[in-house]
Enzyme design. Structure first.
Site, PDB file in Angstrom:
ATOM      1  N   ASP A  94       0.817  -1.219   0.000  1.00  0.00           N
ATOM      2  CA  ASP A  94       0.000   0.000   0.000  1.00  0.00           C
ATOM      3  C   ASP A  94       0.851   1.269   0.000  1.00  0.00           C
ATOM      4  OD1 ASP A  94      -2.008  -1.846   0.315  1.00  0.00           O
ATOM      5  OD2 ASP A  94      -3.005  -0.770   1.945  1.00  0.00           O
ATOM      6  N   HIS A 242       3.571  -2.101   3.215  1.00  0.00           N
ATOM      7  CA  HIS A 242       3.554  -0.749   2.648  1.00  0.00           C
ATOM      8  C   HIS A 242       4.862  -0.477   1.909  1.00  0.00           C
ATOM      9  CE1 HIS A 242       0.447  -0.520   5.748  1.00  0.00           C
ATOM     10  NE2 HIS A 242      -0.067   0.484   5.061  1.00  0.00           N
TER      11      HIS A 242
HETATM   12 ZN   LIG Z   1      -2.764   3.161   3.052  1.00  0.00          ZN
END
Ligand SMILES: [Zn+2]
Length: 273
Positions: A94, A242
């Site tokens: 992400d 992430h």
């Molecule tokens: Zn996010």
């Protein structure tokens, strides 16, 4: 006239056997362990942003992937588990793309021939179109994560929400000509609402949840990120990492260690269904 005793006993035993069998099946299903995943964002933002993505693990029975059942999520539409007969794991990244980390992640994924899903922020995708191309060219999937990582998107009125998702969806899709498919939508900070589910689905995107939260965005150390996966992974898991949103050296190093480990455990890397 009554049948001989032997037949009465046989009938009774058959009935008892059936009851025990049905009870065993029912109990084995409800007995599956449930673990609530935590969010990707700060808890304060979470409560302000409405219902969160709560996900339940599948039964973590390695070697018995057939027993896995779809994970429960905050959203009845959310994809949080791949459904497969084989033990698979779906990696998701992400808050990118970022020139610092996305290429490193791509290199590692290529080394292990692991497909992954990238939940991109539209504003960053617009600046780093080369990285969006690299992600798609390598066979990975695109996921819309809003234009600006707006965790309040699910609270807006449906018309505004719809415009927001149209904008972010096309910001990714139109990096390509003809436009590339954007299969998924993931709410920033997991701040789902039923309306957001519906609007995402109408835009042609499947809400994408997760079942293993590495909490890598808190930078807890490489060992902690690795351990979170090693302790919680299960057949059909969707793991949240992430590749943007802050320093992600720890994530890159954890992925470097986890890819061979997952492979050794017999997992096959896959895309969410
Ligand atoms: Zn996010």
């Amino acid at each position: 006239m009554s049948p001989p005793y032997i037949y009465r006993w046989a009938g009774l035993l058959t009935t008892v056997g059936l009851i025990v069998g049905v009870a065993a099946v029912v109990l084995s299903d409800v007995g599956a362990p449930t673990v609530l995943a935590t969010s990707e964002g700060p808890a304060v933002a979470a409560s302000a942003a409405g219902p969160r993505a709560r996900t339940a693990e599948d039964a973590p029975v390695r070697g018995m992937p057939g027993v896995a059942r779809p994970a429960i999520t905050s959203s009845r539409l959310s994809v949080t588990s791949t459904t497969t007969e084989r033990p698979t794991v779906a990696l998701t990244f992400d808050d990118g793309p970022t020139p610092q980390y996305t290429p490193q992640v791509l290199e590692l994924l290529a080394e292990y021939r692991a497909p992954a899903t990238f939940c991109m922020i539209g504003n960053q995708a617009a600046v780093h179109t080369d990285l969006v191309h690299r992600v798609v060219d390598a066979g990975h999937r695109l996921c819309d994560h809003t234009m600006s990582h707006d965790a309040t998107v699910g609270m807006h009125d449906p018309e505004l929400m719809s415009r927001q998702l149209d904008t972010s969806h096309s910001s990714l899709a139109t990096v390509f000509q003809p436009p590339a498919p954007v299969d998924y939508f993931r709410a920033p900070e997991g701040a789902w609402t039923p309306q957001l589910d519906e609007v995402a689905a109408r835009t042609g995107m499947r809400p994408l949840g997760w079942s293993v939260d590495t909490l890598d965005w808190t930078q807890p150390g490489v060992a902690a990120i690795v351990a979170s996966v090693q302790q919680s992974v299960h057949p059909g898991a969707i793991i949240l990492f992430h590749d943007g949103g802050g320093p992600r050296e720890q994530t890159v190093e954890a992925v470097r260690q986890l890819l061979p480990w997952l492979q050794e455990q017999g997992y096959e890397f896959t895309l969410p269904n």
